[in-house]
Design a protein around this motif. Structure first.
Motif, short mmCIF file in Angstrom:
data_model
loop_
_atom_site.label_atom_id
_atom_site.label_comp_id
_atom_site.label_asym_id
_atom_site.label_seq_id
_atom_site.Cartn_x
_atom_site.Cartn_y
_atom_site.Cartn_z
N PRO A 173 0.83 -1.26 0.35
CA PRO A 173 -0.21 -0.78 -0.12
C PRO A 173 1.01 1.28 -0.14
O PRO A 173 2.00 1.59 0.58
CB PRO A 173 -0.60 -0.02 1.37
N LEU A 174 0.65 2.19 -0.62
CA LEU A 174 1.16 3.51 -0.95
C LEU A 174 0.20 4.58 -1.25
O LEU A 174 -1.07 4.27 -1.34
CB LEU A 174 1.78 3.76 -2.04
N ILE A 175 0.67 5.37 -0.65
CA ILE A 175 -0.26 6.58 -1.35
C ILE A 175 0.41 7.80 -1.46
O ILE A 175 1.20 8.45 -1.83
CB ILE A 175 -1.40 7.69 -0.14
N ARG A 176 -0.62 8.46 -2.71
CA ARG A 176 -0.21 9.36 -3.37
C ARG A 176 0.05 10.35 -3.04
O ARG A 176 -1.32 10.93 -2.59
CB ARG A 176 -0.21 9.30 -5.09
N MET A 177 0.82 11.18 -2.63
CA MET A 177 0.54 12.61 -1.17
C MET A 177 0.84 13.46 -2.53
O MET A 177 1.70 13.84 -3.46
CB MET A 177 1.07 12.68 -0.34
N GLY A 178 0.77 15.22 -1.81
CA GLY A 178 0.90 16.46 -3.01
C GLY A 178 1.00 17.50 -2.47
O GLY A 178 0.36 17.51 -1.42
N LYS A 179 2.07 18.47 -2.58
CA LYS A 179 1.94 19.48 -2.02
C LYS A 179 2.25 20.92 -2.85
O LYS A 179 3.53 20.76 -3.67
CB LYS A 179 3.21 19.34 -0.71
#
Length: 181
Positions: A173-179
């Motif tokens: 499991p991974l989460i694509r994250m952004g900022k």
């Protein structure tokens, strides 16, 4: 970038760091992910994580030293690959367009003996500053479950969860994250 801990020093990674970085990554995966994944998930993670020597060649990979020891490493990329090491499938070395694409935060690892000292935050700050200096206005990453708390604390928001399938059939499991930078 500096830390409140005067023993911590940030520098660019060098090719001669690679054996130490690989060992640090293996230890971080093995010890730090076990709080978030079952043993088969930790074992599968080695297949989708690890050293990406392109980051070192591009001059976008940092290490934090605590005295003589490397306490952590991580970088950013102007290339399309979102995650993975040299051995990972699905790599794409195409250059991103800072006007329309998000820079990639990549391969963040802290040695288990150096967690909770500001090492990850120090590297993340350096990555964001370097990406901004090259004209990027956003950064994205594929976060492991172990990294999500740090990234959220640093202002990253979830974009979408996904899974990286491995040869064992385990889906990491991974989460694509952004900022916004």
């Amino acid at each position: 970038m500096t830390s409140s801990d005067p023993r911590l020093h940030l520098r660019l990674a060098r090719p001669d760091d690679m054996p130490v970085l690989s060992a640090l990554m293996d230890r971080a995966i093995g010890e730090l992910l076990s709080a978030f994944l079952p043993p088969e998930g930790v074992a599968a993670s080695y297949e989708v994580m690890g050293l990406d020597t392109q980051l070192i060649a591009d001059g976008t990979y940092f290490v934090v030293e605590d005295g003589e020891a490397i306490a952590g490493c991580g970088g950013w990329s102007r290339r399309a690959t979102l995650f993975g090491g040299d051995h990972s499938a699905g790599r794409d070395a195409a250059l991103l367009d800072p006007a329309s694409d998000a820079a990639r935060v990549r391969a963040m690892y802290t040695h288990p003996d150096h967690t909770r000292k500001g090492v990850g935050r120090m590297i993340l700050d350096a990555c964001e500053a370097a990406a901004r200096a090259e004209g990027f206005s956003r950064a994205e990453m594929a976060a492991t479950m172990g990294g999500v708390p740090l990234y959220r604390a640093c202002g990253y928001q979830d974009i979408e969860p996904f899974e990286a399938e491995t040869s064992s059939g385990y889906r990491v499991p991974l989460i694509r994250m952004g900022k916004a930078l």
